[in-house]
Design an enzyme around this catalytic site. Structure first.
Site, short mmCIF file in Angstrom:
data_model
loop_
_atom_site.label_atom_id
_atom_site.label_comp_id
_atom_site.label_asym_id
_atom_site.label_seq_id
_atom_site.Cartn_x
_atom_site.Cartn_y
_atom_site.Cartn_z
N CYS A 42 -9.69 -1.93 -4.33
CA CYS A 42 -8.34 -1.47 -4.68
C CYS A 42 -7.33 -2.54 -4.26
CB CYS A 42 -7.97 -0.19 -3.94
SG CYS A 42 -9.12 1.16 -4.13
N GLU B 182 1.86 4.90 -5.86
CA GLU B 182 1.37 3.92 -6.81
C GLU B 182 1.26 4.48 -8.23
OE1 GLU B 182 -1.33 1.05 -3.96
OE2 GLU B 182 -2.37 2.64 -5.06
#
Length: 202
Positions: free
Chosen positions: A86, A133
């Site tokens: 990630c 996000e």
């Protein structure tokens, strides 16, 4: 190889520094339109400032997912288990460039990656820090041996989808929040991403 942790003899390691608090992240609105830039440290303060991110799921040919345990030095969710990789695209960087860059920086892997979906989430770690996000999710396949960046990752393991389902149900607190959201959607909508590869005889 169901839920088998890879030991240090099975992977090479790297000590390259690849994360920086001052790297400029791309701020976006809820429609994923770029609206500015902010350093990584500031983007994760308080409740977080919405920024573009990505999340990668790399499976082996048997359909097992490569999990990483986040390094203890991570500001957010240190020591938690998460999906393969990630991170964030940086200012001026395309998603296509960013996903392959980071997969190589953290795990030394190169493989085709297919975009699956994107979604917005906010997750609070503590009073001082959070993730907020707009995350692009990709999946790929690799049979290669990882080269682990020990600044980012403290352990690796492969796990079958069924075993992961069971572990998430029994110990949800050991996994990162974004991983749990993404995995539920992968299971529901993208089963082809982790189906075992079959070799057809001539």
């Amino acid at each position: 190889m169901d839920n088998r942790e890879l030991n240090r003899q099975e992977w090479r390691d790297s000590r390259d520094v690849v994360s920086f608090d001052d790297e400029p992240l791309i701020l976006v609105d809820e429609h994923d339109r770029e609206i500015g830039y902010l350093d990584k440290a500031s983007a994760h303060l308080g409740h977080g400032v919405l920024h573009r991110a990505f999340s990668l799921f790399v499976f082996n040919p048997q359909g097992e997912l490569l999990l990483q345990q986040r390094a203890p030095g991570k500001r957010l969710w240190p020591g938690y288990w998460s999906n393969t990789c990630c991170s964030h695209p940086r200012r001026g960087e395309t998603l296509e460039t960013a996903v392959h860059r980071r997969l190589h920086e953290e795990l030394g892997l190169h493989c085709p990656l297919q975009f699956l979906f994107k979604f917005e989430y906010q997750a609070q770690f503590d009073a001082e820090g959070a993730e907020h996000e707009l995350c692009w999710v990709y999946a790929g396949r690799s049979a290669a041996t990882p080269t682990v960046n020990i600044n980012e990752i403290s352990a690796l393991r492969y796990i079958s989808p069924d075993a992961l389902d069971a572990e998430m149900a029994q110990q949800p607190q050991t996994f990162t929040p974004w991983f749990k959201i993404e995995w539920e959607r992968l299971r529901r909508e993208h089963a082809q991403a982790f189906a075992p590869l079959t070799i057809q005889s001539a």
